[in-house]
Write an enzyme that holds these catalytic residues in place. Sequence first.
Site, PDB file in Angstrom:
ATOM      1  CG  ASP A  87      33.359  40.909  23.418  1.00 32.90           C
ATOM      2  OD1 ASP A  87      33.875  41.705  22.598  1.00 32.90           O
ATOM      3  OD2 ASP A  87      34.322  40.509  23.990  1.00 32.90           O
ATOM      4  CD  GLU A 149      39.102  43.639  23.878  1.00 34.91           C
ATOM      5  OE1 GLU A 149      39.887  44.226  24.288  1.00 34.91           O
ATOM      6  OE2 GLU A 149      37.857  43.681  24.802  1.00 34.91           O
TER       7      GLU A 149
HETATM    8 ZN   LIG Z   1      36.991  46.920  25.643  1.00 33.07          ZN
END
Ligand SMILES: [Zn+2]
Length: 388
Positions: A87, A149
Site C-alpha cells: 500500500d 502497513e
Molecule cells: Zn513504508
Amino acid sequence: MSAFPGLLQHLDRLVSIPSVSSANPALDTSNAEVIDYLARCYEDLGFSCEIVESAPTAPATAGNRKLNLIATRGSGPGGLVLAGHTDTVPLNEELWSVNPFRLTEQDGRLYGLGSTDMKGFFPIIMEALQVFADTSFRQPLIVLATADEETSMQGARTLAELGRPRARCAVIGEPTGMRPIHAHKGVMMESIDLLGQSGHSSDPDLGRNALDAMHSVIGELMSFREELRQRYHSPIFTIPRPTLNLGCIHGGDNPNRICGDCHLEFDIRLLPGMEINQMREEIRQRVLPIAERLQVQATIKPLFPGLPAFYTAPDTELVRVAERLTGHSAASVAFGTEGPLLQQLGMDTIILGPGDIDQAHQPDEFLPLDRIPPCIEVLRDLIRYYCL
Ligand SMILES: [Zn+2]
C-alpha cells in the site's frame, strides 16, 4: 538505466495500480490488483504463491479487499523472508510535477507513488533472483507482501496471528538508504472520555465538571510522563526517552455551562522493554481513582491496537551479516514498521531497503537509480547466505 528493463517495467506496472490505504474510507482502495500482479510475477520465477486475506479491522475500512501474499521457493526450517508492504499513503496529486501513477525516469531518479515506499523493493527482488534461475534453494526464500502497513498494519497483524510465514530471519525493505536498522520505538495512541453532568455555571454544585476532572487527569498523565522518563532510557535513539504527547482535547460548549463531557487523545512512544498492555494498565490505575473522586465516568480506549517497540540485538547474526554486506553499522530510526510483528513470529528481523525515508510520503516521491545495483547485490548475498 537500460540495464534493468524488466525491473522498470514491473515497477511501472506496480506504481500504476493505485493501492492507497487510508483511515478515511473515501480515500482507501483495495490492494488486490497489486497482490495478483506480484503473485503472477513470482509464480513465473518458480515460487508457489498463497494469498491470505486480512482479517477485518474495527472500525471497518470501506469494504475494500485487503490481501497479503506469501510467495515461497524452496523448503526447510531456516531460510529468509524478504518483506514489504503493497500500500501507499494518499497523495496530493496537484503537487506532483509528474504523473504519480506512472514511473518517470528523470535525472537518475525513478519518480512515482510508492517508488521508494516501497513498491520498488519487489521488482528489485525479482531482478536479484535472475542469477538463481537454475538454482534450487536448500532453505526457503519467502517474499512477503502485505496490506495496510500505512494505516492499521492489519495485513502483518493477520499473518502474525496465523503464525505465518516462518523462517530464520526477515528483511523488510522499507527505505533506509541501505543502512541496516535494528530498532525503532513503538507507539500507542489512547483516548480518555470523561462524562460529568452539565448545569448552570452560577452554581458549581448543579453539575460535575468534566473539564475540571480532565485537568486533574492531565496533571496525572504529566507526572506519569515524568516517571516514564526516569524509568526508561535507551541511548540508541535520537530521543533516548519515552515520550507522551497530549495531542488533542475537546470538551464543553459554552462558558456559562458546567462542562458535561471532555475528550482527550494522546500518544506514547515506547522504548524496547515497555509493554503496551502494562502501560494501559498503569494509565487505568492512575486515571480511574481521579474519576471516582471527582464523580465523573471515565472511558479509556486505545485508538488503534498499538505497535510494540522493535529491537534486534546488535550481535544477532543477521545484523552482523547485513552490516558486513552493506558496509554500514546498524542504527535506529524514528518511524514504525511491521518489524515487531514479524519478530513475533520468531524471526530475527532487520529493516533494510534502497529508498530514503525523506522521499517517502511526499509529492514527487522517487527512488534514486544508483541505489538499485547495490541493493540487488546485497539481496543476492543474503539469499546465498540464508537459502543456498
Ligand atoms: Zn513504508
